[in-house]
Motif scaffolding. Structure first.
Motif, PDB file in Angstrom:
ATOM      1  N   GLU A   1       7.239   8.420  -6.400  1.00 22.83           N
ATOM      2  CA  GLU A   1       5.844   8.268  -5.984  1.00 22.83           C
ATOM      3  C   GLU A   1       5.377   6.824  -6.151  1.00 22.83           C
ATOM      4  OE1 GLU A   1       3.462  11.244  -7.929  1.00 22.83           O
ATOM      5  OE2 GLU A   1       4.616  12.886  -7.044  1.00 22.83           O
ATOM      6  N   LEU A   2       5.846   6.168  -7.189  1.00 25.31           N
ATOM      7  CA  LEU A   2       5.548   4.750  -7.389  1.00 25.31           C
ATOM      8  C   LEU A   2       6.137   3.924  -6.249  1.00 25.31           C
ATOM      9  CD1 LEU A   2       4.593   2.316  -9.123  1.00 25.31           C
ATOM     10  CD2 LEU A   2       6.739   2.545 -10.400  1.00 25.31           C
TER      11      LEU A   2
ATOM     12  N   PHE B   1      -0.370  -3.012  -1.266  1.00 26.74           N
ATOM     13  CA  PHE B   1      -0.519  -1.823  -2.102  1.00 26.74           C
ATOM     14  C   PHE B   1      -1.847  -1.876  -2.831  1.00 26.74           C
ATOM     15  CE2 PHE B   1       1.612  -5.077  -4.573  1.00 26.74           C
ATOM     16  CZ  PHE B   1       0.939  -5.059  -5.783  1.00 26.74           C
ATOM     17  N   ASN B   2      -2.289  -0.691  -3.213  1.00 24.71           N
ATOM     18  CA  ASN B   2      -3.501  -0.553  -4.008  1.00 24.71           C
ATOM     19  C   ASN B   2      -3.078  -0.604  -5.474  1.00 24.71           C
ATOM     20  OD1 ASN B   2      -5.363   1.131  -5.701  1.00 24.71           O
ATOM     21  ND2 ASN B   2      -6.559   1.064  -3.808  1.00 24.71           N
ATOM     22  N   LYS B   3      -3.494  -1.643  -6.169  1.00 19.79           N
ATOM     23  CA  LYS B   3      -3.046  -1.853  -7.544  1.00 19.79           C
ATOM     24  C   LYS B   3      -3.411  -0.688  -8.454  1.00 19.79           C
ATOM     25  CE  LYS B   3      -2.896  -5.289 -11.210  1.00 19.79           C
ATOM     26  NZ  LYS B   3      -3.296  -6.637 -11.630  1.00 19.79           N
TER      27      LYS B   3
ATOM     28  N   GLU C   1       0.586   5.572 -10.951  1.00 13.80           N
ATOM     29  CA  GLU C   1       1.953   6.088 -10.854  1.00 13.80           C
ATOM     30  C   GLU C   1       2.833   5.511 -11.965  1.00 13.80           C
ATOM     31  OE1 GLU C   1       2.590   8.590  -9.152  1.00 13.80           O
ATOM     32  OE2 GLU C   1       0.961   8.563  -7.693  1.00 13.80           O
TER      33      GLU C   1
ATOM     34  N   GLU D   1       6.854   4.844  -3.304  1.00 15.24           N
ATOM     35  CA  GLU D   1       6.224   5.159  -2.021  1.00 15.24           C
ATOM     36  C   GLU D   1       5.130   4.163  -1.648  1.00 15.24           C
ATOM     37  OE1 GLU D   1       4.567   9.171   0.200  1.00 15.24           O
ATOM     38  OE2 GLU D   1       4.392   9.016  -1.971  1.00 15.24           O
ATOM     39  N   HIS D   2       4.479   3.594  -2.631  1.00 15.69           N
ATOM     40  CA  HIS D   2       3.403   2.634  -2.361  1.00 15.69           C
ATOM     41  C   HIS D   2       3.921   1.338  -1.730  1.00 15.69           C
ATOM     42  CE1 HIS D   2       0.079   4.809  -4.211  1.00 15.69           C
ATOM     43  NE2 HIS D   2       0.983   5.256  -5.069  1.00 15.69           N
ATOM     44  N   PHE D   3       5.222   1.133  -1.771  1.00 18.66           N
ATOM     45  CA  PHE D   3       5.829  -0.083  -1.227  1.00 18.66           C
ATOM     46  C   PHE D   3       6.730   0.225  -0.032  1.00 18.66           C
ATOM     47  CE2 PHE D   3       5.058  -0.570  -5.757  1.00 18.66           C
ATOM     48  CZ  PHE D   3       4.270  -1.712  -5.774  1.00 18.66           C
TER      49      PHE D   3
ATOM     50  N   ASN E   1       4.226  -4.708   1.570  1.00 21.41           N
ATOM     51  CA  ASN E   1       3.860  -5.064   0.202  1.00 21.41           C
ATOM     52  C   ASN E   1       2.339  -5.027   0.005  1.00 21.41           C
ATOM     53  OD1 ASN E   1       4.640  -5.710  -2.405  1.00 21.41           O
ATOM     54  ND2 ASN E   1       4.532  -7.896  -2.058  1.00 21.41           N
TER      55      ASN E   1
ATOM     56  N   ASP F   1      -3.780   2.495  -7.695  1.00 23.75           N
ATOM     57  CA  ASP F   1      -2.888   3.620  -7.400  1.00 23.75           C
ATOM     58  C   ASP F   1      -1.486   3.378  -7.954  1.00 23.75           C
ATOM     59  OD1 ASP F   1      -4.974   4.855  -6.066  1.00 23.75           O
ATOM     60  OD2 ASP F   1      -4.250   4.292  -4.064  1.00 23.75           O
ATOM     61  N   VAL F   2      -1.000   2.155  -7.823  1.00 19.36           N
ATOM     62  CA  VAL F   2       0.315   1.804  -8.360  1.00 19.36           C
ATOM     63  C   VAL F   2       0.312   1.937  -9.883  1.00 19.36           C
ATOM     64  CG1 VAL F   2       1.930  -0.125  -8.680  1.00 19.36           C
ATOM     65  CG2 VAL F   2       1.024   0.378  -6.401  1.00 19.36           C
TER      66      VAL F   2
END
Length: 104
Positions: A36-37, A47-49, A55, A39-41, A45, A51-52
């Motif tokens: 899931e972590l 990404f919502n910090k 995760e 997935e943000h990438f 690049n 949300d990261v």
């Protein structure tokens, strides 16, 4: 860090979830949360910090639970691994180099 670990344990214990925290289940959970972590990438690049970080926190929490399930001290196992890493990757060979230790 001690207070944080105790807070995580209390959250788990208050809900009687340790019965589900076998090493096998926790290894799966760590892998799922790491996915899931990642997935943000997936596509870029951007990404919502927050949300990261959520995760990343999930990965850490499950790692804490795994340490409890194995009855190991997090600090001790990290330091033991760092001792091994320092031998595998001596500064004079590894600095600025991304090769695996077997290729140095």
């Amino acid at each position: 860090m001690k207070d944080t670990i105790e807070r995580v344990r209390k959250f788990r214990n208050d809900r009687d979830w340790s019965q589900f925290h076998t090493p096998e289940n926790l290894a799966k959970a760590i892998n799922i949360e790491a996915g899931e972590l990642l997935e943000h990438f997936l596509w870029d690049n951007n990404f919502n910090k927050e949300d990261v970080c959520d995760e990343l926190a999930d990965v850490f929490v499950y790692c804490m639970h795994m340490a409890d399930a194995l009855d190991v001290n997090i600090e001790e196992i990290i330091n033991r691994k760092m001792d091994k890493n320092e031998k595998k990757y001596p500064v004079e060979k590894a600095k600025g180099n991304s090769k695996k230790y077997t290729e140095l």
